[in-house]
Design a protein around this motif. Structure first.
Motif, PDB file in Angstrom:
ATOM      1  N   LEU A 107      -1.309 -16.493  21.983  1.00  0.00           N
ATOM      2  CA  LEU A 107      -0.339 -16.149  20.945  1.00  0.00           C
ATOM      3  C   LEU A 107      -0.215 -17.301  19.966  1.00  0.00           C
ATOM      4  CD1 LEU A 107       1.946 -14.380  19.735  1.00  0.00           C
ATOM      5  CD2 LEU A 107       3.522 -15.490  21.362  1.00  0.00           C
ATOM      6  N   LEU A 108      -0.391 -17.000  18.684  1.00  0.00           N
ATOM      7  CA  LEU A 108      -0.143 -17.952  17.611  1.00  0.00           C
ATOM      8  C   LEU A 108       1.042 -17.417  16.821  1.00  0.00           C
ATOM      9  CD1 LEU A 108      -1.349 -20.535  16.081  1.00  0.00           C
ATOM     10  CD2 LEU A 108      -2.153 -18.848  14.424  1.00  0.00           C
ATOM     11  N   ALA A 109       2.111 -18.201  16.770  1.00  0.00           N
ATOM     12  CA  ALA A 109       3.341 -17.738  16.131  1.00  0.00           C
ATOM     13  C   ALA A 109       3.804 -18.722  15.067  1.00  0.00           C
ATOM     14  CB  ALA A 109       4.440 -17.547  17.183  1.00  0.00           C
ATOM     15  N   SER A 110       4.555 -18.214  14.113  1.00  0.00           N
ATOM     16  CA  SER A 110       5.155 -19.072  13.102  1.00  0.00           C
ATOM     17  C   SER A 110       6.447 -18.433  12.628  1.00  0.00           C
ATOM     18  CB  SER A 110       4.206 -19.282  11.929  1.00  0.00           C
ATOM     19  OG  SER A 110       4.748 -20.199  10.999  1.00  0.00           O
ATOM     20  N   LEU A 125      -8.020 -20.139  10.012  1.00  0.00           N
ATOM     21  CA  LEU A 125      -7.582 -21.079  11.050  1.00  0.00           C
ATOM     22  C   LEU A 125      -6.817 -20.367  12.157  1.00  0.00           C
ATOM     23  CD1 LEU A 125      -6.438 -24.135   8.889  1.00  0.00           C
ATOM     24  CD2 LEU A 125      -8.508 -23.938  10.289  1.00  0.00           C
ATOM     25  N   ALA A 126      -6.022 -19.358  11.786  1.00  0.00           N
ATOM     26  CA  ALA A 126      -5.294 -18.590  12.799  1.00  0.00           C
ATOM     27  C   ALA A 126      -6.256 -17.892  13.741  1.00  0.00           C
ATOM     28  CB  ALA A 126      -4.378 -17.575  12.119  1.00  0.00           C
ATOM     29  N   ALA A 127      -7.276 -17.262  13.188  1.00  0.00           N
ATOM     30  CA  ALA A 127      -8.255 -16.564  14.024  1.00  0.00           C
ATOM     31  C   ALA A 127      -9.009 -17.541  14.914  1.00  0.00           C
ATOM     32  CB  ALA A 127      -9.236 -15.785  13.137  1.00  0.00           C
ATOM     33  N   GLU A 128      -9.344 -18.697  14.375  1.00  0.00           N
ATOM     34  CA  GLU A 128     -10.076 -19.697  15.158  1.00  0.00           C
ATOM     35  C   GLU A 128      -9.227 -20.279  16.284  1.00  0.00           C
ATOM     36  OE1 GLU A 128     -11.370 -22.522  12.262  1.00  0.00           O
ATOM     37  OE2 GLU A 128     -13.022 -21.258  11.535  1.00  0.00           O
ATOM     38  N   ALA A 129      -7.907 -20.299  16.105  1.00  0.00           N
ATOM     39  CA  ALA A 129      -7.025 -20.859  17.130  1.00  0.00           C
ATOM     40  C   ALA A 129      -6.738 -19.870  18.259  1.00  0.00           C
ATOM     41  CB  ALA A 129      -5.710 -21.305  16.501  1.00  0.00           C
ATOM     42  N   LEU A 130      -7.034 -18.607  18.031  1.00  0.00           N
ATOM     43  CA  LEU A 130      -6.715 -17.573  19.016  1.00  0.00           C
ATOM     44  C   LEU A 130      -7.886 -17.304  19.957  1.00  0.00           C
ATOM     45  CD1 LEU A 130      -4.816 -15.025  16.752  1.00  0.00           C
ATOM     46  CD2 LEU A 130      -3.871 -16.155  18.780  1.00  0.00           C
ATOM     47  N   ALA A 131      -7.547 -17.015  21.200  1.00  0.00           N
ATOM     48  CA  ALA A 131      -8.542 -16.520  22.146  1.00  0.00           C
ATOM     49  C   ALA A 131      -8.940 -15.109  21.735  1.00  0.00           C
ATOM     50  CB  ALA A 131      -7.959 -16.531  23.560  1.00  0.00           C
ATOM     51  N   PRO A 132     -10.082 -14.610  22.165  1.00  0.00           N
ATOM     52  CA  PRO A 132     -10.467 -13.234  21.848  1.00  0.00           C
ATOM     53  C   PRO A 132      -9.359 -12.249  22.234  1.00  0.00           C
ATOM     54  CG  PRO A 132     -12.312 -14.402  22.829  1.00  0.00           C
ATOM     55  CD  PRO A 132     -11.127 -15.324  22.934  1.00  0.00           C
ATOM     56  N   GLY A 133      -8.977 -11.404  21.296  1.00  0.00           N
ATOM     57  CA  GLY A 133      -7.904 -10.450  21.544  1.00  0.00           C
ATOM     58  C   GLY A 133      -6.518 -11.040  21.429  1.00  0.00           C
ATOM     59  N   VAL A 135      -3.025 -12.681  19.844  1.00  0.00           N
ATOM     60  CA  VAL A 135      -2.085 -12.082  18.897  1.00  0.00           C
ATOM     61  C   VAL A 135      -1.508 -13.141  17.961  1.00  0.00           C
ATOM     62  CG1 VAL A 135       0.188 -10.946  18.709  1.00  0.00           C
ATOM     63  CG2 VAL A 135      -1.472 -10.181  20.433  1.00  0.00           C
ATOM     64  N   ILE A 136      -1.418 -12.777  16.674  1.00  0.00           N
ATOM     65  CA  ILE A 136      -0.682 -13.584  15.720  1.00  0.00           C
ATOM     66  C   ILE A 136       0.668 -12.903  15.473  1.00  0.00           C
ATOM     67  CG2 ILE A 136      -1.759 -12.458  13.704  1.00  0.00           C
ATOM     68  CD1 ILE A 136      -1.446 -15.117  12.216  1.00  0.00           C
ATOM     69  N   ALA A 137       1.737 -13.686  15.478  1.00  0.00           N
ATOM     70  CA  ALA A 137       3.086 -13.166  15.241  1.00  0.00           C
ATOM     71  C   ALA A 137       3.766 -14.059  14.207  1.00  0.00           C
ATOM     72  CB  ALA A 137       3.890 -13.143  16.541  1.00  0.00           C
ATOM     73  N   LEU A 138       4.003 -13.505  13.038  1.00  0.00           N
ATOM     74  CA  LEU A 138       4.647 -14.238  11.953  1.00  0.00           C
ATOM     75  C   LEU A 138       6.009 -13.612  11.707  1.00  0.00           C
ATOM     76  CD1 LEU A 138       1.567 -14.303   9.522  1.00  0.00           C
ATOM     77  CD2 LEU A 138       2.182 -15.999  11.275  1.00  0.00           C
ATOM     78  N   PHE A 139       7.054 -14.411  11.796  1.00  0.00           N
ATOM     79  CA  PHE A 139       8.380 -13.860  11.554  1.00  0.00           C
ATOM     80  C   PHE A 139       9.213 -14.806  10.700  1.00  0.00           C
ATOM     81  CE2 PHE A 139       8.123 -15.734  15.761  1.00  0.00           C
ATOM     82  CZ  PHE A 139       9.298 -16.455  15.963  1.00  0.00           C
ATOM     83  N   ALA A 140      10.112 -14.209   9.908  1.00  0.00           N
ATOM     84  CA  ALA A 140      10.909 -14.992   8.966  1.00  0.00           C
ATOM     85  C   ALA A 140      12.093 -14.169   8.494  1.00  0.00           C
ATOM     86  CB  ALA A 140      10.059 -15.421   7.766  1.00  0.00           C
ATOM     87  N   HIS A 141      13.139 -14.880   8.080  1.00  0.00           N
ATOM     88  CA  HIS A 141      14.315 -14.221   7.513  1.00  0.00           C
ATOM     89  C   HIS A 141      14.163 -14.015   6.014  1.00  0.00           C
ATOM     90  CE1 HIS A 141      16.393 -14.806  11.246  1.00  0.00           C
ATOM     91  NE2 HIS A 141      16.623 -16.084  11.092  1.00  0.00           N
TER      92      HIS A 141
END
Length: 259
Positions: A107-110, A125-133, A135-141
């Motif tokens: 999981l890569l989150a921000s 860079l997000a894709a390169e930091a993730l293991a195969p399959g 998840v990226i989770a981006l959240f903000a107010h």
């Protein structure tokens, strides 16, 4: 010689206030991430962890977290918050300079920070930091107002005292402003989802002014103009009972690294 202030690096000037007045995130965010992922992550990387507002929610996933935060003052608050938590590791670094583990993270989150990462490299860079399959989770107010009358009155105050940061002025968007289509249309990601959680948070006048003082666009105003703007905002809120009801729309973007 006075060094030029950089907008992305002004949060450390008010790290303690930032930690106190910035709203946290509903734990529902973590529940939604887990439901999307389908399993608990073995390892998490958080980009732009700040003082730990997002980290608190991610920590409920009970997985080791590497918090990547470029501002030493913000990281200091983060370190004090989690000093006795062996699941939380802190790296004082830009995400662009951080070497992810060779096998990636699940999981890569921000939280409220992805727009500070260079738009030219962040998706790759997000894709390169993730293991195969993984998840990226981006959240903000998105900070809005609970009623249209207050929103209109507040916009008029900004147009009078600081039009360059008034809501909806395209020229004032951060150059690396994030649009979900960056992930939605990227061949590096699949299974795109966009969700939101809405709640209303009351802010008494003094606390709302402290909140504004943690926003980078306010901090970049000359001190005298910032003071005039905040005085006008205080007068507006005090004239409406002394409490501003902030509508927080917490957006959540989810996607999976493509095979």
């Amino acid at each position: 010689m006075v060094s030029e202030r950089v907008q992305s690096q002004v949060f450390g000037e008010v790290a303690t206030d930032y930690d106190d007045v910035r709203p946290g995130y509903p734990v529902e965010i973590a529940d939604r991430i887990l439901a999307y992922a389908g399993r608990r992550p073995a390892a998490i990387a958080e980009v732009g962890a700040g003082t730990g507002k997002g980290t608190e929610v991610l920590r409920t996933l009970d997985a080791p977290i590497t918090c990547v935060e470029p501002d030493a003052a913000m990281a200091g608050v983060l370190r004090r918050r989690f000093h006795d938590d062996e699941f939380v590791a802190i790296e004082v670094s830009r995400f662009e300079d951080w070497p992810p583990p060779a096998d990636g993270v699940d999981l890569l989150a921000s939280a409220q920070a992805w727009h500070w990462v260079s738009h030219q490299t962040r998706t790759r860079l997000a894709a390169e930091a993730l293991a195969p399959g993984g998840v990226i989770a981006l959240f903000a107010h998105d900070f809005g107002f609970a009623d249209e009358d207050t929103a209109t009155a507040m916009q008029n105050v900004y147009l009078k005292h600081a039009p360059e940061i008034a809501h909806g002025v395209p020229a004032n968007l951060h150059p690396d402003v994030f649009h979900p289509d960056e992930v939605r249309t990227s061949p590096l990601f699949t299974d795109f989802e966009q969700q939101e959680v809405i709640r209303v948070v009351p802010f008494p006048t003094p606390r709302y002014l402290r909140l504004l003082s943690t926003f980078s666009n306010h901090r970049m105003l000359p001190e005298q103009r910032r003071s005039q703007l905040h005085q006008a905002i205080a007068k507006l809120i005090d004239g409406r009972g002394g409490v501003l009801h902030q509508q927080l729309t917490t957006g959540l973007i989810l996607a999976r690294r493509a095979a």
